[in-house]
Write an enzyme that holds these catalytic residues in place. Structure first.
Site, PDB file in Angstrom:
ATOM      1  N   ARG A 267     130.928 101.584  -8.443  1.00 50.93           N
ATOM      2  CA  ARG A 267     129.965 101.853  -7.104  1.00 50.93           C
ATOM      3  C   ARG A 267     129.012 103.101  -7.320  1.00 50.93           C
ATOM      4  NH1 ARG A 267     134.926 102.733  -3.410  1.00 50.93           N
ATOM      5  NH2 ARG A 267     135.289 104.010  -5.351  1.00 50.93           N
TER       6      ARG A 267
ATOM      7  N   HIS B 126     149.444  96.674 -23.241  1.00 51.71           N
ATOM      8  CA  HIS B 126     148.852  96.911 -24.520  1.00 51.71           C
ATOM      9  C   HIS B 126     149.943  97.089 -25.600  1.00 51.71           C
ATOM     10  CE1 HIS B 126     149.722 100.903 -22.727  1.00 51.71           C
ATOM     11  NE2 HIS B 126     149.810 101.376 -24.199  1.00 51.71           N
TER      12      HIS B 126
ATOM     13  N   LYS C  84     149.834  95.974 -30.328  1.00 52.89           N
ATOM     14  CA  LYS C  84     150.150  97.032 -31.411  1.00 52.89           C
ATOM     15  C   LYS C  84     150.576  96.412 -32.809  1.00 52.89           C
ATOM     16  CE  LYS C  84     151.635 100.852 -28.517  1.00 52.89           C
ATOM     17  NZ  LYS C  84     150.671 102.035 -28.873  1.00 52.89           N
TER      18      LYS C  84
ATOM     19  N   GLU D  70     158.383 109.739 -24.161  1.00 56.22           N
ATOM     20  CA  GLU D  70     156.884 110.313 -23.996  1.00 56.22           C
ATOM     21  C   GLU D  70     157.129 111.857 -23.852  1.00 56.22           C
ATOM     22  OE1 GLU D  70     153.868 107.282 -22.000  1.00 56.22           O
ATOM     23  OE2 GLU D  70     155.605 107.486 -20.649  1.00 56.22           O
TER      24      GLU D  70
ATOM     25  N   ASP E 284     156.971 101.332 -13.756  1.00 58.50           N
ATOM     26  CA  ASP E 284     156.046 101.599 -14.728  1.00 58.50           C
ATOM     27  C   ASP E 284     156.154 101.371 -16.132  1.00 58.50           C
ATOM     28  OD1 ASP E 284     153.220 102.964 -14.918  1.00 58.50           O
ATOM     29  OD2 ASP E 284     154.529 104.679 -15.992  1.00 58.50           O
TER      30      ASP E 284
ATOM     31  N   HIS F 260     156.567  96.997 -20.675  1.00 56.45           N
ATOM     32  CA  HIS F 260     156.587  97.324 -21.861  1.00 56.45           C
ATOM     33  C   HIS F 260     157.819  97.130 -22.659  1.00 56.45           C
ATOM     34  CE1 HIS F 260     152.664  98.795 -20.941  1.00 56.45           C
ATOM     35  NE2 HIS F 260     153.136  99.916 -20.599  1.00 56.45           N
TER      36      HIS F 260
ATOM     37  N   LYS G 177     159.610 110.467 -19.285  1.00 57.11           N
ATOM     38  CA  LYS G 177     158.506 111.377 -19.422  1.00 57.11           C
ATOM     39  C   LYS G 177     159.097 112.688 -19.819  1.00 57.11           C
ATOM     40  CE  LYS G 177     155.645 108.502 -17.423  1.00 57.11           C
ATOM     41  NZ  LYS G 177     154.572 107.698 -18.413  1.00 57.11           N
TER      42      LYS G 177
END
Ligand code: NAP
Length: 484
Positions: free
Chosen positions: A51, A178, A182, A216, A235, A240, A331
């Site tokens: 936009r 994604h 890999k 992570e 998440d 994954h 995390k």
């Protein structure tokens, strides 16, 4: 060794959310790399749509800036950069109104492959599918690419699948994860199904247990609202880690074809037992040198959302009965590391006596960093002094194995976007897989909510909550290290 680049068919790729973070940081650099590799045919273009108050030149300037940051090695070549920018268009468009759609239609060529990439917030996935149809933009060669998160639970994922199915055939829908793009993930299939060595041992008779870790160092900055509603289970685990579990545990498909592979993955998810509450550990990071604690980050002092989850899963089928799968993700941990460890059982009898110690083979499949595969084997420690055994790694680091002249493995988005253009869905999730994964995850989350479960605190920069170690220790096992 230089990889072969097979040009794809002419295409129009439209990125809804073209000015956003994902488009600029991942998708555009991936497209540019494939362009520089010679994979783009002459008749191909990418059109950003959003936009924002931009024209084509303004968008091209945004893209150029991003490529200088995220594909700096190639963007240094001014000729290549300019040639790519000539293929970049822009249209101001609103997913929720009819503004801009006619202009978009005027830029497209019906003879080409047409791919619409939904790189916008998940609330816009269904409206976009509807608008594409309402404006008659779907041709036979049209595909849509849907980003994560695909739903928030089983009910919402079903509703989204139903909306997409009202407008597109399943063969036109590319749900992206994604991790599946890999290089090592595909190598996992090559190792399993291209060698005689592993497959006969790939079952509960020889495999003691399997660990899947996605650690992570980053927190949730910039995604606080979304993350506090989602948590690590939704998440990361639901998509994954479960996808990796499927590829490790699935039966050999009859052929490497999208539905054959996805049928086998779906069977794994459907064979998963419900998880016992005492086989799950949730954690939430506290403050550390790298920033404030979770609750301060999200601005909610009572947040009970987990930034870490570890669990023990069982695939109840003939192959895996009795072999636990331990999955963990979190995390702000000590290191960034995505790795699958297959821990084989001890040899049934040691002819070398107790002094030689206990040794077992292990196969490690590293997704990041330093993609590669390591097989731990036991040999004699060199030198005199009797038969002492030692474990050594047989390391298949792709960068080393393929030599200095090899191409760097393409980024996951490079492969996946080109697979969309090629029409190959093997590395994308099918609707029934996503729903089955939610069906497994939903009762776990419902259980936490019913019990008022509060995640265990863990130190930022650590390996996660101590209870995750206990989860393993109770079974006489331990996590393989998260390497800094
Ligand atoms: P973002 O930075 O917030 O970008 C959103 C984009 O959507 C912007 O270009 C925005 O531009 C556009 N947009 C918003 N409302 C719109 C509307 N009504 N009509 C048309 N365009 C609209 O988000 P992002 O981080 O790129 O994420 C995009 C999607 O990818 C999300 O579903 C996210 O979950 C997923 N994802 C992102 C990452 C990542 O690393 N960023 C990783 C995995 C998955 P305007 O406001 O100008 O319209």
């Amino acid at each position: 060794m230089v990889s072969r680049v097979i040009p794809v068919d002419p295409f129009d790729l439209i990125i809804f959310g073209g000015t956003g973070d994902l488009a600029q940081r991942k998708i555009m650099p991936a497209l540019f790399r494939r362009f520089c590799a010679g994979q783009w045919p002459a008749d191909a273009q990418v059109i950003g749509a959003a936009r924002g108050d931009l024209d084509r030149a303004g968008f091209q300037a945004v893209v150029a800036e991003s490529l200088r940051s995220y594909a700096s090695d190639l963007a240094r070549n001014g000729d290549a950069l300019n040639a790519f920018l000539q293929r970049v268009g822009f249209v101001r468009l609103d997913a929720l109104s009819d503004a801009g759609w006619d202009q978009l239609a005027g830029l497209l060529d019906n003879a080409r492959v047409r791919a619409f990439y939904f790189s916008v917030g998940p609330g816009l996935f269904a409206p976009l599918a509807t608008k594409i149809q309402a404006h008659n933009l779907a041709t036979d060669k049209t595909r849509i690419v849907v980003e994560k998160p695909f739903g928030h639970d089983l009910e919402s994922s079903r509703a989204l699948n139903a909306t997409l199915a009202a407008h597109f055939r399943e063969s036109q829908i590319y749900r992206i994860d994604h991790y599946l793009g890999k290089e090592t993930v595909q190598n996992l299939m090559a190792v399993r199904f291209g060698n005689m060595l592993f497959e006969p041992l790939w079952n509960s008779q020889y495999v003691d247990h399997i660990q899947i870790t996605v650690a992570e160092t980053v927190g949730i900055d910039g995604r606080e609202d979304y993350y506090d509603r989602a948590g690590a289970m939704r998440d990361m685990m639901q998509n994954h880690l479960m996808q990796l579990l499927c590829l490790i545990a699935m039966e050999p498909p009859a052929k490497f074809d999208p539905d054959a592979v996805r049928d086998e993955k779906l069977k794994v998810i459907r064979a998963l037992d419900p998880v016992e509450p005492h086989h799950i550990v949730r954690g939430q990071f506290g403050a550390g040198a790298d920033g404030p604690g979770y609750r301060d980050v999200v601005g909610n002092p009572r947040s009970a959302t987990e930034s870490y989850v570890a669990l023990r899963a069982h695939v109840s089928n003939w192959r895996w009965a009795g072999t636990p799968f331990y999955l963990r993700t979190g995390k702000r941990l000590v290191a960034r590391s995505s790795v699958i460890n297959v821990l084989f059982k001890d040899a049934p009898h040691s002819i070398f006596g107790a002094a030689a110690g206990r040794h077992a083979n292990a196969l490690s499949i590293r997704l990041q960093p330093n993609e590669g595969i390591t097989l731990k084997v036991t040999i004699k420690e060199p030198g005199p002094g009797g038969m002492r055994l030692v474990d050594v790694p047989l390391d298949m680091s792709f960068a080393e194995a393929l030599g200095p002249d090899s191409d760097t493995p393409p980024d996951a988005y490079e492969r996946l976007v080109m697979d969309v253009i090629r029409g190959n869905q093997t590395l994308f999730m099918r609707g029934d897989e996503v729903e089955a994964a939610w069906a497994w995850v939903d009762p776990i989350i419902a259980g936490w909510q019913a019990r008022g479960d509060v995640p265990k605190p863990y130190d930022s920069g650590s390996t996660g909550p101590g209870d995750a170690e206990l989860l393993m220790k109770r079974d006489g096992r331990h996590w393989q290290g998260i390497k800094p």
